[in-house]
Design an enzyme around this catalytic site. Structure first.
Site, PDB file in Angstrom:
ATOM      1  N   PRO A 276       0.803  -1.198   0.000  1.00  0.00           N
ATOM      2  CA  PRO A 276       0.000   0.000   0.000  1.00  0.00           C
ATOM      3  C   PRO A 276       0.842   1.255   0.000  1.00  0.00           C
ATOM      4  O   PRO A 276       1.696   1.442   0.868  1.00  0.00           O
ATOM      5  CB  PRO A 276      -0.768  -0.097   1.315  1.00  0.00           C
ATOM      6  CG  PRO A 276      -0.555  -1.470   1.823  1.00  0.00           C
ATOM      7  CD  PRO A 276       0.641  -1.996   1.191  1.00  0.00           C
ATOM      8  N   GLU A 277       0.564   2.108  -0.915  1.00  0.00           N
ATOM      9  CA  GLU A 277       1.054   3.468  -0.831  1.00  0.00           C
ATOM     10  C   GLU A 277      -0.148   4.294  -0.392  1.00  0.00           C
ATOM     11  O   GLU A 277      -1.183   3.742  -0.053  1.00  0.00           O
ATOM     12  CB  GLU A 277       1.603   3.931  -2.188  1.00  0.00           C
ATOM     13  CG  GLU A 277       2.806   3.114  -2.612  1.00  0.00           C
ATOM     14  CD  GLU A 277       3.610   3.765  -3.723  1.00  0.00           C
ATOM     15  OE1 GLU A 277       3.578   4.989  -3.847  1.00  0.00           O
ATOM     16  OE2 GLU A 277       4.266   3.025  -4.466  1.00  0.00           O
TER      17      GLU A 277
END
Length: 271
Positions: free
Chosen positions: A2-3
């Site tokens: 996840p960014e």
DNA sequence: ACGAAGCCCTGCAAGC
DNA sequence: TGCTTGCAGGGCTTCG
């Protein structure tokens, strides 16, 4: 992993299930994440109501009357809403059962993520204290980048991935934003003009907000809180495309390592 | 102060 | 078919 857009997508997916609801049960199957899950966590959150759910950088902040539950998804983590009682898989380390009969399940094969309890002022916490501005707010722009970059010798790509400069820009979006603004990833941060920083600032905002709108980028296993993948992958111009033709000029995209991270760029379009 | 490198961990794909 | 190697979306910590 996840960014920022993926964390934001997760937040939107689980928020309706947890805000103003009581947590009725906590199950910790494996406490060895990046830092150990506190052994007394249940005493702080079970039977308590979630007041709000927010994001700061890539941290998900669950507000309770007496403190905050802080969740980071690391490289491979996800939070999903599943019916209470769903059989756990190998990497389902934490379950937070909610009063509506569902539970929020934390899954993280690599265990680089974190589930922590923070009392007192969040802003003073060592993990949050030094963080730079949020990229999708007015606190951040190209002017800020320019000011921060003076006399910095780091490659621009490492610079924009530095959480003290701006948060939430991970490897995928750093590559994309540099391509969008025509800047070579190895260029020294301190040697870039203000005009180019203004373009870069806009590119960061644009690529992140577009990715949020698409539900994030699913490379192999990311899913939002609702279990759905993100659709931004099809928009990627350079990330994961080393050796393929540049979509602007047709030249073969180069792939190098910079700070131990895959870096893809077009040597004609980015200078 | 800054910058580079190491490390945490598992899974998967590629190469031999 | 197996083994080994390297790489993966992060970021704290250590070292020079």
């Amino acid at each position: 992993m996840p960014e920022l857009p993926e964390v934001e997508t997760t937040l939107k997916g689980i928020a309706p299930h947890v805000i103003n609801r009581q947590l009725t049960k906590l199950v910790v199957r494996n406490a060895s994440l990046r830092w150990p899950v506190p052994t007394d966590l249940a005493s702080h959150i079970v039977g308590k109501e979630v007041r709000s759910l927010k994001r700061r950088a890539k941290y998900l902040l669950w507000e309770f009357d007496s403190g905050h539950l802080l969740v980071h998804l690391g490289m491979s983590g996800s939070l999903r809403v599943v019916p209470a009682g769903t059989a756990p898989g190998k990497h389902d380390h934490v379950d937070l059962q909610v009063s509506d009969g569902q539970m929020v399940r934390y899954t993280d094969p690599r265990r680089f993520g974190a589930v922590l309890w923070v009392e007192g002022a969040l802003a003073e916490h060592s993990l949050l204290k030094e963080l730079g501005p949020e990229p999708l707010t007015d606190d951040f722009d190209g002017e800020w980048l320019y000011q921060c970059s003076r006399r910095r010798k780091v490659p621009i790509k490492s610079f924009i991935m530095d959480n003290k400069v701006v948060v939430g820009v991970g490897n995928i979006y750093a590559n994309e934003a540099l391509f969008m603004s025509g800047i070579h990833p190895k260029r020294e941060a301190g040697s870039i003009s203000k005009a180019r920083y203004l373009r870069l600032g806009e590119a960061i905002k644009q690529v992140l907000s577009k990715a949020v709108a698409e539900g994030g980028t699913t490379l192999r296993d990311f899913v939002g809180g609702d279990g759905k993948p993100g659709y931004f992958k099809q928009e990627l111009q350079v990330y994961g495309r080393g050796g393929e033709p540049c979509r602007t000029c047709g030249k073969t995209l180069k792939e190098i390592r910079l700070g131990q991270r895959a870096t893809v760029f077009c040597s004609a379009c980015q200078t």
